[in-house]
Design a protein around this motif. Structure first.
Motif, mmCIF file in Angstrom:
data_model
loop_
_atom_site.group_PDB
_atom_site.id
_atom_site.type_symbol
_atom_site.label_atom_id
_atom_site.label_comp_id
_atom_site.label_asym_id
_atom_site.label_seq_id
_atom_site.Cartn_x
_atom_site.Cartn_y
_atom_site.Cartn_z
ATOM 1 N N LYS A 14 0.815 -1.216 0.000
ATOM 2 C CA LYS A 14 0.000 0.000 0.000
ATOM 3 C C LYS A 14 0.850 1.268 0.000
ATOM 4 N N GLY A 15 2.169 1.107 0.046
ATOM 5 C CA GLY A 15 3.049 2.270 0.067
ATOM 6 C C GLY A 15 3.102 2.960 1.408
ATOM 7 N N ILE A 16 2.828 2.210 2.466
ATOM 8 C CA ILE A 16 2.813 2.772 3.828
ATOM 9 C C ILE A 16 4.079 2.359 4.559
ATOM 10 N N ASP A 17 4.739 3.314 5.183
ATOM 11 C CA ASP A 17 5.936 3.033 5.977
ATOM 12 C C ASP A 17 5.581 3.147 7.455
ATOM 13 N N THR A 18 6.215 2.328 8.283
ATOM 14 C CA THR A 18 5.955 2.372 9.720
ATOM 15 C C THR A 18 7.225 2.001 10.472
ATOM 16 N N VAL A 19 7.093 1.687 11.747
ATOM 17 C CA VAL A 19 8.234 1.338 12.579
ATOM 18 C C VAL A 19 8.850 0.020 12.102
ATOM 19 N N ASN A 20 10.157 -0.116 12.308
ATOM 20 C CA ASN A 20 10.882 -1.335 11.929
ATOM 21 C C ASN A 20 10.174 -2.577 12.489
ATOM 22 N N PRO A 21 9.878 -3.582 11.635
ATOM 23 C CA PRO A 21 9.219 -4.804 12.106
ATOM 24 C C PRO A 21 9.937 -5.492 13.264
ATOM 25 N N ALA A 22 11.265 -5.348 13.332
ATOM 26 C CA ALA A 22 12.026 -5.985 14.418
ATOM 27 C C ALA A 22 11.575 -5.486 15.773
ATOM 28 N N TYR A 152 0.457 0.980 14.743
ATOM 29 C CA TYR A 152 1.488 1.138 13.712
ATOM 30 C C TYR A 152 1.572 2.609 13.297
ATOM 31 N N PRO A 153 2.510 3.363 13.875
ATOM 32 C CA PRO A 153 2.664 4.763 13.479
ATOM 33 C C PRO A 153 3.011 4.877 12.000
ATOM 34 N N ALA A 154 2.376 5.834 11.326
ATOM 35 C CA ALA A 154 2.645 6.048 9.899
ATOM 36 C C ALA A 154 3.370 7.366 9.657
ATOM 37 N N SER A 155 3.264 8.282 10.618
ATOM 38 C CA SER A 155 3.935 9.572 10.496
ATOM 39 C C SER A 155 4.151 10.135 11.896
ATOM 40 N N TRP A 156 5.345 10.678 12.145
ATOM 41 C CA TRP A 156 5.625 11.233 13.465
ATOM 42 C C TRP A 156 6.768 12.236 13.385
ATOM 43 N N GLN A 157 6.799 13.100 14.384
ATOM 44 C CA GLN A 157 7.876 14.090 14.486
ATOM 45 C C GLN A 157 8.103 14.385 15.963
ATOM 46 N N ASN A 158 9.374 14.354 16.380
ATOM 47 C CA ASN A 158 9.721 14.561 17.790
ATOM 48 C C ASN A 158 8.925 13.636 18.706
ATOM 49 N N LYS A 159 8.794 12.376 18.282
ATOM 50 C CA LYS A 159 8.103 11.316 19.032
ATOM 51 C C LYS A 159 6.587 11.510 19.110
ATOM 52 N N ILE A 161 3.152 11.151 17.363
ATOM 53 C CA ILE A 161 2.567 10.417 16.245
ATOM 54 C C ILE A 161 1.397 11.220 15.679
ATOM 55 N N THR A 162 1.485 11.575 14.405
ATOM 56 C CA THR A 162 0.438 12.387 13.783
ATOM 57 C C THR A 162 -0.487 11.568 12.895
ATOM 58 N N GLU A 163 0.025 10.465 12.339
ATOM 59 C CA GLU A 163 -0.798 9.562 11.544
ATOM 60 C C GLU A 163 -0.534 8.137 12.031
ATOM 61 N N CYS A 164 -1.591 7.336 12.091
ATOM 62 C CA CYS A 164 -1.411 6.028 12.708
ATOM 63 C C CYS A 164 -2.422 5.021 12.159
ATOM 64 N N ILE A 165 -2.009 3.746 12.162
ATOM 65 C CA ILE A 165 -2.879 2.649 11.755
ATOM 66 C C ILE A 165 -3.122 1.761 12.968
ATOM 67 N N GLU A 253 17.334 0.578 17.628
ATOM 68 C CA GLU A 253 18.499 1.370 17.222
ATOM 69 C C GLU A 253 18.078 2.704 16.624
ATOM 70 N N ASP A 254 16.849 2.763 16.112
ATOM 71 C CA ASP A 254 16.326 4.008 15.546
ATOM 72 C C ASP A 254 15.852 4.900 16.696
ATOM 73 N N SER A 255 16.618 5.937 16.979
ATOM 74 C CA SER A 255 16.301 6.803 18.122
ATOM 75 C C SER A 255 15.043 7.624 17.908
ATOM 76 N N THR A 256 14.523 7.650 16.664
ATOM 77 C CA THR A 256 13.302 8.428 16.407
ATOM 78 C C THR A 256 12.035 7.608 16.622
ATOM 79 N N ASN A 257 12.178 6.318 16.922
ATOM 80 C CA ASN A 257 11.017 5.444 17.137
ATOM 81 C C ASN A 257 10.066 6.075 18.161
ATOM 82 N N PRO A 258 8.811 6.361 17.787
ATOM 83 C CA PRO A 258 7.898 7.061 18.696
ATOM 84 C C PRO A 258 7.176 6.142 19.684
#
Length: 484
Positions: A14-22, A152-159, A161-165, A253-258
């Motif tokens: 669907k072209g949706i990006d989210t947090v690392n599956p790990a 499943y966060p889809a968009s976020w900034q400074n932790k 979450i603005t868009e989410c599934i 490892e991704d420090s931006t993970n919200p």
């Protein structure tokens, strides 16, 4: 979807990006410790030689769940008060919370938050009418409670979450479905502003194929009947509220993970050691029970009847050739294994202190005594580790609860409820009984009352939850005649 990787494949298509599956595999590790059901640890094998092994089930203290229960009870209990200045709005919000079992589920999801790091409260309008343009009218306000593995966060900034599934697994007539709800921002044509749009999709997952159903097919399933494919909220404020512990997420490892981190994420080694120690402690009683070894000729009377109760496990029959091989010629020998109770108790108490400290409760919160764990209930100091930890987590929870109330109010306005004030003042009063010694404070006020420093109506209002006016009316006759 049963296989978590299927949902990420679905997102990619669907072209949706989210947090690392790990990271979601890490959430399942926390869940396994919370449930005291860790693969190859709580169920394990012991080698007995000659290629043989035996399956074992490890005893557990269940401390991962215990620390989560305690944090939930301290953060959100029956003493936490939500005060809304506008009376009409206050009545409406309290009714919505009660209808959605907030007093029970609110605390339960604080526990899930401590266990898995993140929860969400998704406000929606049920039984509403939605036209072809996605505009909604009527209905009542509901709350969906969601734990981390379905966020499943889809968009976020400074932790933030603005868009989410959010995913909601359902089962109907032995078939498995997943309701996928996407909250996203999009531009309103010609208005120069954005609005939240809620898009609903239903996927059948009985075989793991992940086949999307059409809206006509939804109507054949009661769980999804009346579900709108798209809802335009007309507001740039979300209908979801994300709640997490006020702790840095060092599990990714991704420090931006919200997403949040489990309360015991950095104490799993201690939880593991506690279960090893408790298992050893329990085995002391199993392996160390009294046994009496008896030579075969002493097991039966002259008439062949048994000397000892055959169901008594304390007696053990020696083999026929025992005396020919043994150095000792004792026909009956008692064996008492020494139990290492003191050593086990000390080890358990040492690690309980470490666990308590790592989870923000300070030391001496838990004590292993009498074969079980007891929890300290004393009043804590305002400069203690536990006080600082609680107030840190309350900073986030205060914002979350205010945001939840405002979201309920906005949903009520959208549903056509009149008289609601979105801008009314909202105050969250957290439980301070563990910080303040109420009995000592009441005794102090009673002494001030006797000395004439505090008035009777002030005393009654403070300790009986009344306004000053109510307190004056409820005072005994001789007091109520006094003019203040």
């Amino acid at each position: 979807m049963n296989n978590r990787m299927d949902i990420f494949s679905y997102f990619r298509n669907k072209g949706i990006d989210t947090v690392n599956p790990a990271f979601y595999r890490q959430i399942e590790i926390w869940r396994s410790w919370y449930n005291s059901n860790v693969k190859k640890f709580h169920r394990y094998k012991v080698y007995r030689g000659k290629g043989a092994s035996v399956n074992c089930l490890r005893h557990s203290l269940g401390m991962a769940k215990k620390v989560c229960e305690d944090m939930a009870d301290l953060l959100l209990n029956e003493h936490v008060a939500i005060t809304i200045a506008d009376p009409t709005t206050d009545t409406f919000v309290k009714a919505v919370l009660e209808a959605n079992t907030w007093e029970e589920l609110g605390n339960e999801f604080q526990e899930w938050k401590a266990a898995l790091g993140t929860v969400a409260y998704v406000v929606y309008i049920k039984d509403a009418t939605v036209d072809e343009a996605g505009n909604m009218t009527g209905g009542s306000v509901g709350i969906n409670y969601v734990e981390a593995s379905h966020i499943y966060p889809a968009s976020w900034q400074n932790k933030v979450i603005t868009e989410c599934i959010f995913t909601f697994p359902k089962t109907y007539k032995r078939k498995k479905y997943v309701h996928i709800q996407y909250h996203r921002l999009e531009n309103i044509p010609g208005e120069g502003r954005k609005q939240y749009v809620v898009e609903n999709t239903v996927v059948e997952n009985t075989t793991g194929a992940g086949n999307e159903l059409t809206p006509d097919q939804w109507e054949q399933i009661p769980e999804f009947s009346g579900l709108a494919g798209r809802i335009e909220t007309g507001s740039d404020q979300p209908l979801f509220v994300i709640d997490r512990l006020n702790m840095v997420n060092n599990a990714d490892e991704d420090s931006t993970n919200p997403m949040g981190v489990s309360l015991f994420a950095n104490a799993i080694d201690i939880v593991r050691k506690l279960d090893l120690e408790y298992d050893s402690y329990a085995n002391e009683f199993s392996l160390g029970r009294k046994r009496i070894f008896v030579a075969p000729e002493f097991l039966n009377n002259a008439d062949g009847s048994p000397v000892f109760d055959p169901d008594d496990t304390v007696f053990y029959e020696l083999p026929e050739d025992y005396f020919s091989q043994a150095k000792s010629k004792e026909a009956i020998r008692e064996v008492n294994m020494e139990l290492r109770i003191e050593e086990h108790s000390k080890a358990l108490n040492d690690d309980l202190n470490w666990l308590s400290l790592k989870c923000g409760f300070g030391t001496e919160r838990y004590k292993f005594e009498g074969g079980g764990v007891k929890t300290a209930t004393e009043v804590i100091s305002e400069n203690s580790d536990m006080y600082r930890s609680l107030t840190k987590h309350e900073l986030v929870l205060n914002r979350v609860l205010i945001q939840l109330v405002k979201t309920i109010i906005r949903a009520g306005i959208s549903a056509g409820i009149s008289g609601l004030d979105e801008n009314t003042d909202i105050v969250i009063g957290f439980d301070d009984s563990i910080i303040q010694d109420k009995e000592a404070e009441m005794q102090k006020d009673f002494q001030m009352l006797g000395a004439g420093i505090m008035r009777p109506d002030e005393f009654r209002a403070k300790w009986m939850g009344e306004t000053l006016e109510e307190a004056r009316k409820n005072l005994p006759t001789q007091e109520s005649e006094v003019i203040y």
